[in-house]
Design a protein around this motif. Structure first.
Motif, PDB file in Angstrom:
ATOM      1  N   MET A  49       0.667  -1.243   0.072  1.00  0.00           N
ATOM      2  CA  MET A  49       0.021   0.003  -0.012  1.00  0.00           C
ATOM      3  C   MET A  49       0.941   1.179  -0.030  1.00  0.00           C
ATOM      4  SD  MET A  49      -2.798   1.053   2.897  1.00  0.00           S
ATOM      5  CE  MET A  49      -1.416   1.300   4.155  1.00  0.00           C
ATOM      6  N   THR A  50       1.993   1.410   0.812  1.00  0.00           N
ATOM      7  CA  THR A  50       2.705   2.506   0.867  1.00  0.00           C
ATOM      8  C   THR A  50       3.390   2.759  -0.609  1.00  0.00           C
ATOM      9  OG1 THR A  50       3.178   1.907   3.353  1.00  0.00           O
ATOM     10  CG2 THR A  50       4.885   3.306   2.191  1.00  0.00           C
ATOM     11  N   LYS A  51       3.856   1.576  -1.225  1.00  0.00           N
ATOM     12  CA  LYS A  51       4.575   1.769  -2.413  1.00  0.00           C
ATOM     13  C   LYS A  51       3.663   2.430  -3.439  1.00  0.00           C
ATOM     14  CE  LYS A  51       7.806  -2.131  -2.059  1.00  0.00           C
ATOM     15  NZ  LYS A  51       8.286  -3.431  -2.481  1.00  0.00           N
ATOM     16  N   SER A  52       2.397   2.070  -3.317  1.00  0.00           N
ATOM     17  CA  SER A  52       1.294   2.302  -4.292  1.00  0.00           C
ATOM     18  C   SER A  52       1.014   3.873  -4.002  1.00  0.00           C
ATOM     19  CB  SER A  52      -0.210   1.709  -4.022  1.00  0.00           C
ATOM     20  OG  SER A  52       0.097   0.447  -4.476  1.00  0.00           O
ATOM     21  N   VAL A  53       1.053   4.296  -2.945  1.00  0.00           N
ATOM     22  CA  VAL A  53       0.930   6.051  -2.579  1.00  0.00           C
ATOM     23  C   VAL A  53       2.267   6.632  -3.066  1.00  0.00           C
ATOM     24  CG1 VAL A  53       0.753   7.427  -0.852  1.00  0.00           C
ATOM     25  CG2 VAL A  53      -0.520   5.124  -0.537  1.00  0.00           C
ATOM     26  N   MET A  54       3.350   6.062  -2.716  1.00  0.00           N
ATOM     27  CA  MET A  54       4.753   6.861  -3.267  1.00  0.00           C
ATOM     28  C   MET A  54       4.629   6.865  -4.706  1.00  0.00           C
ATOM     29  SD  MET A  54       5.655   7.822  -0.261  1.00  0.00           S
ATOM     30  CE  MET A  54       7.181   8.300  -0.683  1.00  0.00           C
ATOM     31  N   ARG A  55       4.125   5.652  -5.284  1.00  0.00           N
ATOM     32  CA  ARG A  55       4.569   5.976  -6.746  1.00  0.00           C
ATOM     33  C   ARG A  55       3.208   7.007  -7.087  1.00  0.00           C
ATOM     34  NH1 ARG A  55       4.747   0.145  -6.504  1.00  0.00           N
ATOM     35  NH2 ARG A  55       2.556  -0.164  -6.744  1.00  0.00           N
ATOM     36  N   ALA A  56       2.201   7.172  -6.638  1.00  0.00           N
ATOM     37  CA  ALA A  56       1.403   8.056  -7.100  1.00  0.00           C
ATOM     38  C   ALA A  56       1.967   9.421  -6.797  1.00  0.00           C
ATOM     39  CB  ALA A  56      -0.007   7.748  -6.166  1.00  0.00           C
ATOM     40  N   LEU A  57       2.299   9.466  -5.702  1.00  0.00           N
ATOM     41  CA  LEU A  57       3.071  10.938  -5.231  1.00  0.00           C
ATOM     42  C   LEU A  57       4.204  11.225  -6.205  1.00  0.00           C
ATOM     43  CD1 LEU A  57       3.391  13.166  -3.239  1.00  0.00           C
ATOM     44  CD2 LEU A  57       4.846  11.779  -1.898  1.00  0.00           C
ATOM     45  N   TYR A  58       5.131  10.348  -6.309  1.00  0.00           N
ATOM     46  CA  TYR A  58       6.305  10.934  -7.284  1.00  0.00           C
ATOM     47  C   TYR A  58       5.982  11.031  -8.899  1.00  0.00           C
ATOM     48  CZ  TYR A  58       8.957  10.622  -2.905  1.00  0.00           C
ATOM     49  OH  TYR A  58       9.502  11.005  -1.721  1.00  0.00           O
ATOM     50  N   GLY A  59       5.150  10.135  -8.969  1.00  0.00           N
ATOM     51  CA  GLY A  59       4.461   9.904 -10.565  1.00  0.00           C
ATOM     52  C   GLY A  59       3.618  11.205 -10.869  1.00  0.00           C
ATOM     53  N   LYS A  60       3.158  11.612  -9.732  1.00  0.00           N
ATOM     54  CA  LYS A  60       1.986  12.765 -10.028  1.00  0.00           C
ATOM     55  C   LYS A  60       0.882  12.349 -10.589  1.00  0.00           C
ATOM     56  CE  LYS A  60       5.217  16.776 -10.013  1.00  0.00           C
ATOM     57  NZ  LYS A  60       5.624  18.045 -10.699  1.00  0.00           N
ATOM     58  N   SER A  61       0.436  11.019 -10.174  1.00  0.00           N
ATOM     59  CA  SER A  61      -0.610  10.235 -10.838  1.00  0.00           C
ATOM     60  C   SER A  61      -1.919  11.076 -10.334  1.00  0.00           C
ATOM     61  CB  SER A  61      -0.855   8.801 -10.227  1.00  0.00           C
ATOM     62  OG  SER A  61      -1.814   8.118 -10.855  1.00  0.00           O
ATOM     63  N   THR A  62      -2.846  10.869 -11.074  1.00  0.00           N
ATOM     64  CA  THR A  62      -4.331  11.449 -10.796  1.00  0.00           C
ATOM     65  C   THR A  62      -5.325  10.321 -10.279  1.00  0.00           C
ATOM     66  OG1 THR A  62      -5.138  11.334 -13.074  1.00  0.00           O
ATOM     67  CG2 THR A  62      -4.033  13.365 -12.588  1.00  0.00           C
ATOM     68  N   SER A  63      -4.928   9.105 -10.217  1.00  0.00           N
ATOM     69  CA  SER A  63      -5.680   8.001  -9.666  1.00  0.00           C
ATOM     70  C   SER A  63      -4.872   7.179  -8.835  1.00  0.00           C
ATOM     71  CB  SER A  63      -6.312   7.301 -10.962  1.00  0.00           C
ATOM     72  OG  SER A  63      -5.486   6.385 -11.515  1.00  0.00           O
ATOM     73  N   LEU A  64      -5.516   6.644  -7.884  1.00  0.00           N
ATOM     74  CA  LEU A  64      -4.887   5.719  -6.920  1.00  0.00           C
ATOM     75  C   LEU A  64      -5.969   4.453  -6.561  1.00  0.00           C
ATOM     76  CD1 LEU A  64      -2.570   4.991  -5.166  1.00  0.00           C
ATOM     77  CD2 LEU A  64      -3.586   6.442  -3.209  1.00  0.00           C
ATOM     78  N   ASN A  65      -5.462   3.361  -6.623  1.00  0.00           N
ATOM     79  CA  ASN A  65      -6.284   2.143  -6.349  1.00  0.00           C
ATOM     80  C   ASN A  65      -5.650   1.546  -5.149  1.00  0.00           C
ATOM     81  OD1 ASN A  65      -7.807  -0.552  -6.121  1.00  0.00           O
ATOM     82  ND2 ASN A  65      -7.476  -0.425  -8.361  1.00  0.00           N
ATOM     83  N   LEU A  66      -6.439   1.508  -4.140  1.00  0.00           N
ATOM     84  CA  LEU A  66      -6.050   0.784  -2.865  1.00  0.00           C
ATOM     85  C   LEU A  66      -7.302  -0.014  -2.347  1.00  0.00           C
ATOM     86  CD1 LEU A  66      -4.674   3.957  -0.662  1.00  0.00           C
ATOM     87  CD2 LEU A  66      -3.275   1.959  -1.935  1.00  0.00           C
ATOM     88  N   SER A  67      -7.698  -0.465  -3.607  1.00  0.00           N
ATOM     89  CA  SER A  67      -8.932  -1.719  -3.207  1.00  0.00           C
ATOM     90  C   SER A  67      -8.185  -3.013  -2.600  1.00  0.00           C
ATOM     91  CB  SER A  67      -9.836  -1.743  -4.315  1.00  0.00           C
ATOM     92  OG  SER A  67      -9.045  -2.161  -5.510  1.00  0.00           O
ATOM     93  N   SER A  68      -9.078  -3.690  -1.848  1.00  0.00           N
ATOM     94  CA  SER A  68      -8.688  -5.070  -1.406  1.00  0.00           C
ATOM     95  C   SER A  68      -7.417  -5.067  -0.750  1.00  0.00           C
ATOM     96  CB  SER A  68      -8.746  -5.798  -2.611  1.00  0.00           C
ATOM     97  OG  SER A  68     -10.105  -5.950  -3.120  1.00  0.00           O
ATOM     98  N   ARG A  69      -6.892  -4.412   0.186  1.00  0.00           N
ATOM     99  CA  ARG A  69      -5.675  -4.306   0.810  1.00  0.00           C
ATOM    100  C   ARG A  69      -5.967  -4.381   2.313  1.00  0.00           C
ATOM    101  NH1 ARG A  69      -1.813  -1.682  -2.635  1.00  0.00           N
ATOM    102  NH2 ARG A  69      -2.847  -1.921  -4.633  1.00  0.00           N
ATOM    103  N   LYS A  70      -7.264  -4.792   2.864  1.00  0.00           N
ATOM    104  CA  LYS A  70      -7.469  -5.035   4.259  1.00  0.00           C
ATOM    105  C   LYS A  70      -7.075  -3.575   5.063  1.00  0.00           C
ATOM    106  CE  LYS A  70      -6.831  -9.985   3.922  1.00  0.00           C
ATOM    107  NZ  LYS A  70      -6.105 -10.984   4.645  1.00  0.00           N
ATOM    108  N   ILE A  71      -7.433  -2.504   4.391  1.00  0.00           N
ATOM    109  CA  ILE A  71      -7.325  -1.294   5.156  1.00  0.00           C
ATOM    110  C   ILE A  71      -8.050  -1.022   6.232  1.00  0.00           C
ATOM    111  CG2 ILE A  71      -6.894   1.181   5.016  1.00  0.00           C
ATOM    112  CD1 ILE A  71      -6.010   0.624   1.932  1.00  0.00           C
TER     113      ILE A  71
END
Length: 328
Positions: free
Chosen positions: A8-30
């Motif tokens: 999950m952290t990697k997904s957030v960091m990739r979105a942060l540094y890649g300046k992504s406009t979408s983020l998928n954190l589904s099905s991560r038991k968050i």
């Protein structure tokens, strides 16, 4: 669990540094949304579905200027914090399906750009009247809740094309549904409706789902009724309402000076047959409408639509298709 957290952290960091406009954190038991998500100020689409989140996280407020689509379905959300929902004014899509929400706060009126609202399969017992402020809404899905009534203010959402309220406990739909001129799909299946509201047959529906209700049937039967005696208030109201139709009448000219009376008469209606006005006394009737003939739909079935007549005198005239509703 540690691997899931790292992923999950990697997904957030990739979105942060890649300046992504979408983020998928589904099905991560968050259970708790990571605080670093608040740094994604360019985020437009956020998927947090199929997790164990119990409330809308305050971290979403940092995304209030960018976030347009939020998916939180299939979580454990029981409450929608007013301060959080108030801050998400740019949302266009909000999906809260399959949670345990009992109430939507009045602050939902802040979502002035919202077009799609889905709260399917929750525990809603009422819909806030403030939902009527969301005039950009084109689709509302409130299927499978515990709703026993809908606010008339819902009809202020005149851009609505789809309204799903199936599998609730609705006993009636509020009057004024004719205001939803753009409505194409209406699903009221699995409720406790007995008739459709006045003007229902004027809707240009493409799809109507109404199975599993308790609609009145056309079964003519003998009736016994008392003579209709109108109260003095009703007689006076009918006189004023009739006179108010003529702009040259003294009543019409004087009525604006009596705001309390004007407000009272605003609840007046007119007879479906003779068109005479009345206030609070009428004969409850139905007219059986052919979906195919009267509403230009494919189905050949008929449905009961509510109609109000001003008196038994009108009901007893020949040549009309209205039936008084019997109580047994």
């Amino acid at each position: 669990m540690l691997l899931l957290h790292l992923d999950m952290t990697k997904s957030v960091m990739r979105a942060l540094y890649g300046k992504s406009t979408s983020l998928n954190l589904s099905s991560r038991k968050i259970k708790v949304v990571p605080t670093c998500i608040s740094r994604l100020t360019n985020l437009k689409i956020l998927l947090l579905n199929n997790n164990s989140i119990s409330s809308l996280p305050a971290e979403l407020l940092a995304l209030q200027h960018s976030l347009t689509k939020l998916y939180l379905y299939s979580n454990r959300i029981t409450a929608v914090p007013p301060d959080v929902i108030r801050g998400l004014q740019n949302l266009v899509v909000l999906n809260l399906n399959h949670n345990q929400i009992q109430r939507l706060p009045p602050e939902i009126k802040s979502l002035s750009r919202l077009r799609h609202l889905s709260v399917l399969d929750n525990k809603l017992e009422e819909v806030p009247v403030e939902l009527g402020h969301l005039t950009s809404l084109t689709e509302i899905n409130l299927t499978s809740n515990n709703l026993s009534w809908l606010p008339q203010q819902l009809y202020q959402c005149k851009e609505l094309t789809k309204l799903h309220v199936a599998r609730n406990k609705l006993t009636c739909l509020p009057e004024g549904i004719g205001a939803l001129a753009k409505l194409q799909v209406l699903d009221v299946a699995g409720n406790k409706l007995s008739v459709f509201p006045v003007e229902f047959h004027l809707l240009a529906l493409g799809e109507l789902y109404y199975e599993g209700n308790r609609f009145v049937r056309c079964e003519p039967m003998a009736s016994v009724r008392d003579a209709q005696v109108l109260t003095l208030k009703e007689l006076a109201a009918r006189f004023v309402l009739r006179e108010d139709r003529y702009r040259s009448s003294r009543v019409h000219m004087m009525l604006p000076h009596y705001p309390t009376l004007t407000a009272l008469l605003a609840d007046g209606n007119c007879c479906a047959l003779c068109l005479d006005p009345f206030l609070a006394t009428w004969v409850e009737c139905v007219r059986f409408i052919s979906l195919k003939k009267d509403m230009k739909m494919r189905s050949s079935k008929t449905i009961p639509v509510r109609a109000l007549l001003c008196s038994y005198k009108c009901l007893n005239t020949d040549g009309h298709s209205y039936y008084a509703v019997a109580t047994r």
